[in-house]
Design a protein around this motif. Sequence first.
Motif, PDB file in Angstrom:
ATOM      1  N   LYS A 164     -30.565  -8.403  -6.619  1.00 12.02           N
ATOM      2  CA  LYS A 164     -30.806  -9.804  -6.235  1.00 12.02           C
ATOM      3  C   LYS A 164     -29.671 -10.700  -6.723  1.00 12.02           C
ATOM      4  N   GLY A 165     -29.182 -11.541  -5.816  1.00  7.49           N
ATOM      5  CA  GLY A 165     -28.080 -12.434  -6.130  1.00  7.49           C
ATOM      6  C   GLY A 165     -26.710 -11.813  -5.902  1.00  7.49           C
ATOM      7  N   THR A 166     -26.674 -10.593  -5.361  1.00  7.94           N
ATOM      8  CA  THR A 166     -25.405  -9.933  -5.061  1.00  7.94           C
ATOM      9  C   THR A 166     -25.326  -9.678  -3.559  1.00  7.94           C
ATOM     10  N   GLU A 167     -24.223  -9.104  -3.123  1.00  8.79           N
ATOM     11  CA  GLU A 167     -24.051  -8.753  -1.716  1.00  8.79           C
ATOM     12  C   GLU A 167     -24.780  -7.466  -1.338  1.00  8.79           C
ATOM     13  N   PHE A 168     -25.313  -6.752  -2.327  1.00 11.52           N
ATOM     14  CA  PHE A 168     -25.915  -5.448  -2.090  1.00 11.52           C
ATOM     15  C   PHE A 168     -27.382  -5.529  -1.680  1.00 11.52           C
ATOM     16  N   LYS A 169     -27.781  -4.541  -0.897  1.00  9.52           N
ATOM     17  CA  LYS A 169     -29.167  -4.381  -0.463  1.00  9.52           C
ATOM     18  C   LYS A 169     -29.483  -2.895  -0.513  1.00  9.52           C
ATOM     19  N   PRO A 170     -30.751  -2.542  -0.720  1.00  6.32           N
ATOM     20  CA  PRO A 170     -31.078  -1.119  -0.722  1.00  6.32           C
ATOM     21  C   PRO A 170     -30.903  -0.519   0.669  1.00  6.32           C
ATOM     22  N   LEU A 171     -30.572   0.754   0.700  1.00  9.43           N
ATOM     23  CA  LEU A 171     -30.453   1.483   1.956  1.00  9.43           C
ATOM     24  C   LEU A 171     -31.737   2.281   2.145  1.00  9.43           C
ATOM     25  N   THR A 172     -32.368   2.105   3.289  1.00 10.01           N
ATOM     26  CA  THR A 172     -33.612   2.809   3.579  1.00 10.01           C
ATOM     27  C   THR A 172     -33.319   4.187   4.148  1.00 10.01           C
ATOM     28  N   TYR A 173     -33.921   5.192   3.536  1.00  7.43           N
ATOM     29  CA  TYR A 173     -33.830   6.569   4.020  1.00  7.43           C
ATOM     30  C   TYR A 173     -35.246   7.028   4.332  1.00  7.43           C
ATOM     31  N   LYS A 174     -35.490   7.423   5.569  1.00 11.16           N
ATOM     32  CA  LYS A 174     -36.792   7.949   5.964  1.00 11.16           C
ATOM     33  C   LYS A 174     -36.653   9.459   6.137  1.00 11.16           C
ATOM     34  N   ALA A 175     -37.411  10.188   5.344  1.00  9.09           N
ATOM     35  CA  ALA A 175     -37.324  11.649   5.352  1.00  9.09           C
ATOM     36  C   ALA A 175     -37.865  12.215   6.663  1.00  9.09           C
ATOM     37  N   GLU A 176     -37.048  13.010   7.327  1.00 13.07           N
ATOM     38  CA  GLU A 176     -37.472  13.668   8.561  1.00 13.07           C
ATOM     39  C   GLU A 176     -38.213  14.964   8.271  1.00 13.07           C
ATOM     40  N   LEU A 177     -37.931  15.550   7.105  1.00 11.61           N
ATOM     41  CA  LEU A 177     -38.564  16.803   6.686  1.00 11.61           C
ATOM     42  C   LEU A 177     -38.920  16.707   5.207  1.00 11.61           C
ATOM     43  N   THR A 178     -39.903  17.484   4.789  1.00  6.93           N
ATOM     44  CA  THR A 178     -40.188  17.622   3.369  1.00  6.93           C
ATOM     45  C   THR A 178     -39.190  18.642   2.829  1.00  6.93           C
ATOM     46  N   LYS A 179     -38.353  18.200   1.889  1.00  2.13           N
ATOM     47  CA  LYS A 179     -37.305  19.066   1.345  1.00  2.13           C
ATOM     48  C   LYS A 179     -36.684  18.403   0.132  1.00  2.13           C
ATOM     49  N   ARG A 180     -35.778  19.105  -0.499  1.00  2.60           N
ATOM     50  CA  ARG A 180     -35.018  18.561  -1.633  1.00  2.60           C
ATOM     51  C   ARG A 180     -33.696  18.025  -1.107  1.00  2.60           C
ATOM     52  N   VAL A 181     -33.390  16.791  -1.480  1.00  2.00           N
ATOM     53  CA  VAL A 181     -32.117  16.183  -1.107  1.00  2.00           C
ATOM     54  C   VAL A 181     -31.409  15.720  -2.373  1.00  2.00           C
ATOM     55  N   PHE A 182     -30.108  15.526  -2.265  1.00  2.00           N
ATOM     56  CA  PHE A 182     -29.301  15.134  -3.415  1.00  2.00           C
ATOM     57  C   PHE A 182     -28.775  13.717  -3.183  1.00  2.00           C
ATOM     58  N   PHE A 183     -29.404  12.765  -3.869  1.00  2.00           N
ATOM     59  CA  PHE A 183     -29.023  11.358  -3.752  1.00  2.00           C
ATOM     60  C   PHE A 183     -27.842  11.057  -4.669  1.00  2.00           C
ATOM     61  N   CYS A 184     -26.915  10.264  -4.167  1.00  2.00           N
ATOM     62  CA  CYS A 184     -25.748   9.832  -4.927  1.00  2.00           C
ATOM     63  C   CYS A 184     -26.170   8.856  -6.025  1.00  2.00           C
ATOM     64  N   VAL A 185     -25.601   9.026  -7.210  1.00  3.02           N
ATOM     65  CA  VAL A 185     -25.831   8.095  -8.306  1.00  3.02           C
ATOM     66  C   VAL A 185     -24.531   7.381  -8.695  1.00  3.02           C
ATOM     67  N   CYS A 186     -23.386   7.950  -8.339  1.00  8.23           N
ATOM     68  CA  CYS A 186     -22.120   7.300  -8.699  1.00  8.23           C
ATOM     69  C   CYS A 186     -21.813   6.115  -7.785  1.00  8.23           C
ATOM     70  N   LYS A 187     -22.482   6.053  -6.635  1.00  9.02           N
ATOM     71  CA  LYS A 187     -22.349   4.961  -5.652  1.00  9.02           C
ATOM     72  C   LYS A 187     -20.999   4.928  -4.954  1.00  9.02           C
ATOM     73  N   GLN A 188     -20.210   5.986  -5.104  1.00  7.07           N
ATOM     74  CA  GLN A 188     -18.890   6.043  -4.479  1.00  7.07           C
ATOM     75  C   GLN A 188     -18.871   6.910  -3.223  1.00  7.07           C
ATOM     76  N   THR A 189     -20.004   7.478  -2.862  1.00  7.90           N
ATOM     77  CA  THR A 189     -20.099   8.378  -1.723  1.00  7.90           C
ATOM     78  C   THR A 189     -19.722   7.698  -0.405  1.00  7.90           C
ATOM     79  N   ASN A 190     -19.221   8.487   0.502  1.00  7.03           N
ATOM     80  CA  ASN A 190     -18.960   8.020   1.866  1.00  7.03           C
ATOM     81  C   ASN A 190     -20.066   8.489   2.801  1.00  7.03           C
ATOM     82  N   ASP A 191     -21.115   9.081   2.236  1.00  3.88           N
ATOM     83  CA  ASP A 191     -22.242   9.606   3.007  1.00  3.88           C
ATOM     84  C   ASP A 191     -23.558   9.027   2.463  1.00  3.88           C
TER      85      ASP A 191
END
Length: 79
Positions: free
Chosen positions: A41-68
Amino acid sequence: MNKGQRAGDSALAIDVEQGKSYYWCSCGKSSKQPFCDGSHKGTEFKPLTYKAELTKRVFFCVCKQTNDQPFCDGSHNKK
């Protein structure tokens, strides 16, 4: 969109459920990484919504430098 501040140096493996929405923190300030807690809040950033198409394990970026956003692409290895 600019990239957020580093919140860690690795990916977080999360088991997601089909049809459920997840709100990835893009600013790096959330205390609930890799998910948004409203700290952007108060920045240019907003959360990115990800809707899971399948039940599975995914690897979310924490460094915030990803291009994916919201997934890890190994960018944390390129300091």
